[in-house]
Design a protein around this motif. Structure first.
Motif: not given
Length: 310
Positions: A172-188
């Motif tokens: 659940a934490i990983a899913r939240f990270v992926q779909v959040s602003t944090l996840g988009r920043g990490l993807a960048a």
């Protein structure tokens, strides 16, 4: 689906299955094998937050796992801490070490960061071997004397249920990270860190969050390990298999989606447990390598990446 709803459903369904399994299954080996597979779900998911979402490969997974295990041992010797407190403390210790490691090493990139994580694992191994309070090189025993709570028949069933809840929570934490602003920043950062920094992404802060969260989840996975085995020694808890599997499972399942490590851990971890009773343990690592070659060739983005493309 909102993260809160997803988390509630995942935890509720997981605990329901865990309690039902405990009530209906009589073979204790099922709970030991399932515990190990779920432990790898947590480790693979934790590794993927840093290695998959952020693009920084961590070869020191076993070190964070060991931090969680030895935090529990230290607390048990100090105050006889309950399992819940040991899990929280292990996550906190491993998370702080992850933060410190990130601050010291995240200015390194690529293979240099990976080598730094290996060095950290070796330093922690040397520290544990020479720390007599937690057993040193001879190892340490942690034996649960009280009766299992909540009507469970054995402690292996209790630990299975606890690890199932931790696996659901980590996913659940990983899913939240992926779909959040944090996840988009990490993807960048993963795609092009220089461009992300020039675009205003706070790269160092996001990377520190990633290393802290990844370390905390790995420590949490190791917190119940001493209670599960009753005996822990450095070479076992710093085993290469933890580092190899925590990397291989996201690669096989898919590194760029939250479900990838879950799929990879269930597939590879389950297969290893089935083969463990029939083939030597050394063949497990050979199996990991063979599967990696196959999946990198056929589906370089993992099972989840392949299914999205087809």
């Amino acid at each position: 689906m909102r993260t809160s709803a997803f988390t509630a459903i995942a935890l509720g369904a997981t605990l329901l299955v865990a309690f039902a399994t405990s009530a209906l299954v009589t073979n204790e080996y099922v709970f030991s094998a399932s515990y190990t597979v779920l432990q790898y779900v947590v480790l693979a998911t934790a590794w993927n937050i840093l290695g998959g979402f952020t693009g920084y490969v961590n070869f020191g997974s076993a070190a964070f796992f060991a931090l969680g295990a030895y935090s529990s041992i230290a607390l048990d010797k100090l105050i006889g801490a309950p399992i819940a407190l040991a899990i929280v403390a292990a996550a906190a210790v491993a998370g702080l070490v992850g933060l410190g490691m990130g601050y010291l090493t995240l200015r390194l990139r690529g293979v240099f960061f990976a080598i730094a994580t290996l060095a950290m694992a070796e330093v922690l191994f040397t520290l544990v071997v020479n720390w007599d309070y937690v057993g040193g090189a001879r190892g340490a025993y942690v034996v649960l004397q009280q009766s299992p709570p909540l009507g469970f028949r054995s402690w292996s069933r209790v630990l299975f249920a606890i690890m199932a809840a931790m696996a659901a929570g980590s996913v659940a934490i990983a899913r939240f990270v992926q779909v959040s602003t944090l996840g988009r920043g990490l993807a960048a950062i993963r795609d092009d860190e220089m461009a992300a920094e020039c675009s205003g992404v706070p790269t160092l802060r996001l990377k520190l969050i990633s290393t802290t969260l990844s370390g905390a989840l790995m420590g949490m996975a190791g917190a119940t390990f001493p209670y599960f085995l009753s005996y822990v020694e450095p070479h076992g808890v710093f085993s290469l298999s933890y580092a190899v599997n925590s990397i291989a499972m996201p690669l096989i399942g898919g590194m760029y989606v939250w479900a990838g490590p879950l799929v990879g851990a269930l597939l590879l971890g389950g297969l290893q447990q089935v083969l463990q009773v029939n083939v030597p343990a050394d063949w497990n690592l050979f199996l990991v390598g063979a599967l990696l070659v196959v999946f990198v060739t056929i589906a370089p983005h993992g099972i989840m990446g392949w299914t999205r493309r087809t």
